[in-house]
Scaffold this active site. Structure first.
Site, PDB file in Angstrom:
ATOM      1  N   ASP A 110      32.495  -6.356  37.182  1.00  0.00           N
ATOM      2  CA  ASP A 110      33.177  -6.327  38.493  1.00  0.00           C
ATOM      3  C   ASP A 110      34.469  -7.138  38.413  1.00  0.00           C
ATOM      4  OD1 ASP A 110      31.011  -4.922  39.715  1.00  0.00           O
ATOM      5  OD2 ASP A 110      31.282  -6.038  41.585  1.00  0.00           O
ATOM      6  N   ASP A 159      26.895  -7.366  34.311  1.00  0.00           N
ATOM      7  CA  ASP A 159      27.081  -6.880  35.684  1.00  0.00           C
ATOM      8  C   ASP A 159      28.213  -7.651  36.357  1.00  0.00           C
ATOM      9  OD1 ASP A 159      26.454  -5.582  38.174  1.00  0.00           O
ATOM     10  OD2 ASP A 159      25.409  -7.405  38.796  1.00  0.00           O
ATOM     11  N   LYS A 168      24.918 -17.729  27.160  1.00  0.00           N
ATOM     12  CA  LYS A 168      24.834 -19.085  27.721  1.00  0.00           C
ATOM     13  C   LYS A 168      23.882 -19.882  26.831  1.00  0.00           C
ATOM     14  CE  LYS A 168      25.744 -22.173  30.942  1.00  0.00           C
ATOM     15  NZ  LYS A 168      27.080 -22.795  31.081  1.00  0.00           N
TER      16      LYS A 168
HETATM   17  C1  IPM Z   1      25.706  -2.006  38.814  1.00  0.00           C
HETATM   18  C2  IPM Z   1      24.958  -2.415  40.050  1.00  0.00           C
HETATM   19  C3  IPM Z   1      23.459  -2.418  39.792  1.00  0.00           C
HETATM   20  C4  IPM Z   1      23.182  -3.490  38.738  1.00  0.00           C
HETATM   21  C5  IPM Z   1      22.549  -2.658  41.009  1.00  0.00           C
HETATM   22  C6  IPM Z   1      22.834  -1.689  42.121  1.00  0.00           C
HETATM   23  C7  IPM Z   1      21.110  -2.592  40.641  1.00  0.00           C
HETATM   24  O1  IPM Z   1      25.412  -3.630  40.532  1.00  0.00           O
HETATM   25  O2  IPM Z   1      25.409  -0.938  38.260  1.00  0.00           O
HETATM   26  O3  IPM Z   1      26.626  -2.708  38.416  1.00  0.00           O
HETATM   27  O4  IPM Z   1      23.061  -4.676  39.065  1.00  0.00           O
HETATM   28  O5  IPM Z   1      23.063  -3.118  37.568  1.00  0.00           O
HETATM   29 MN    MN Z   2      27.235  -4.323  39.555  1.00  0.00          MN
END
Ligand code: IPM
Ligand code: MN
Ligand code: NAD
Length: 352
Positions: free
Chosen positions: A246, A242, A186
């Site tokens: 997802d 992170d 960013k």
């Molecule tokens: C991940 C999880 C962790 C992160 C959390 C649980 C600390 O979301 O491994 O993706 O944010 O790294």
């Molecule tokens: Mn995560």
């Protein structure tokens, strides 16, 4: 081959159980599993999410198979006692700064994703997420301003050596794949990101065979659903990685499918020491119901055999067994199917 097994909270123990069954099925000579407590489970037993005994097991092991941590009953605790500190603490304690999160659509299963099949079928990407720095590990707090308002604050920073070492991991990964690297930041707003970009460009001089591009994280989130096939290797910081991982998981079908490897520079007699965990969490909404998809955990065990033990053939066997189970229609609720955790584990074991 010492493997620390930290199952953790929620669905962690359920899915780790299946991954261990898969490992045992392979009957690897000299494999030793050592269990340890982490997360809310450890806090309940020992008053701390990452007890010293667990840290000692982690240090003595060649690799760590990690489930997940997170327990809403612990969310009122002071931050250093929360379950998530177990995974953050292990990443830091063992200097596991490089998190590899591959996302590839399973052939023949393109219809499982929420993207259109012809878009999803193009996905074969690797997110290289920095894991030891960024706003995750900066100073933080809540303070009261002069006018009485409370203000939360978190310090975001990256030192150039932290960027350089993850950039090298990403460039080397790209060399072993399609030779394209996209650095996500960013830099149009954040100084941390501008330094990140400058350092990645400096490192690029050592990898003339890799095609480097840069993308702002907001655009990357959009491109990931518009045209995910454009990405080969993506390198990014801890927070952006992170979130984007997802998102990438849903692009290939479900968060129940994405594995990860967290690596540093420690070499054992077998390979690179690492921690292996699914990218998902403890899924409190389905914990204890036997519904969780164990495939991400099983695929994490495969990554462990590849990176920490040099057992490429066995790793590929596990990956093939998961693909076979899926092709045979064994799907968990996360993929619109009805197979339970145990049933999925059975299908993978029998495919092996
Ligand atoms: C991940 C999880 C962790 C992160 C959390 C649980 C600390 O979301 O491994 O993706 O944010 O790294
Ligand atoms: Mn995560
Ligand atoms: P989550 O990943 O646990 O769950 C998100 C959604 O995905 C839920 O609906 C859940 O049921 C579903 N899901 C996740 N894994 C699944 C699987 N294997 N099979 C089927 N469905 C699955 O994320 P969250 O709900 O935001 O977080 C829950 C807890 O987990 C929090 O305490 C969080 O801090 C923690 N967490 C831990 C890790 C980790 O240990 N590495 C990672 C992410 C979140």
């Amino acid at each position: 081959m010492k493997i620390a097994v930290f199952a953790g909270d929620g669905i962690g123990p359920e899915v780790v159980h299946e991954a261990v069954r898969v490992l045992e099925k392979l009957d690897l000579p000299g494999m030793e599993l050592i269990e340890g407590d982490v997360g809310g489970a450890a806090w309940r037993k020992h008053g701390h999410p990452l007890p010293q005994a667990t840290i000692d097991i982690a240090h003595a092991a060649d690799a760590i198979l990690f489930g997940s941590v997170g327990d809403f009953d612990c969310d009122h605790l002071e931050r250093h006692l929360r379950p998530e500190q177990a995974i953050l603490g292990l990443r830091k304690e063992l200097t596991l700064f490089a998190n590899l999160r591959p996302a590839t659509v399973f052939k023949g299963l393109e219809d499982l994703t929420t993207l259109r099949a012809e878009v999803a079928s193009q996905i074969d990407l690797l997110i290289v997420r920095e894991l030891n720095g960024d706003v995750y590990f900066g100073e933080k707090g809540v303070r009261t301003l002069d006018d009485g308002r409370r203000q939360g604050w978190d310090m975001m920073s990256y030192a150039e050596d932290e960027v350089r070492r993850i950039a090298h991991v990403a460039f080397r990964a790209a060399q072993g794949r399609q030779g394209r690297l996209c650095s996500v930041d960013k830099a149009n707003v954040l100084e941390t990101s501008q330094l990140w970009r400058d350092v990645v460009i400096e490192v690029a001089a050592e990898y003339p065979d890799v095609e480097l591009s840069h993308m702002y994280v907001d655009n990357a989130a959009m491109q990931l659903v518009k045209n995910p096939g454009q990405f080969d290797v993506v390198v990014t910081g801890n927070l952006f990685g992170d979130i984007l991982s997802d998102q990438a998981s849903m692009c290939v079908g479900s968060i129940g499918l994405l594995a990860s490897a967290s690596l540093g520079e420690t070499q054992t007699q077998y390979g690179t020491k690492g921690l292996y965990e699914p990218i998902h969490g403890s899924a409190p909404d389905i914990a204890g119901q036997g519904k969780a998809n164990p495939m991400a955990q099983i695929l994490s065990a495969a990554m462990m055999l590849r990176h920490s033990f040099g057992l490429e053939e066995q790793a590929a066997r596990i990956e093939k067994a998961v693909a076979t189970a899926l092709a045979n229609g064994v799907k968990g609720g996360d993929l619109g199917g009805s197979a339970g955790t145990r049933e999925i584990g059975d299908a993978v074991v029998s495919a092996l």
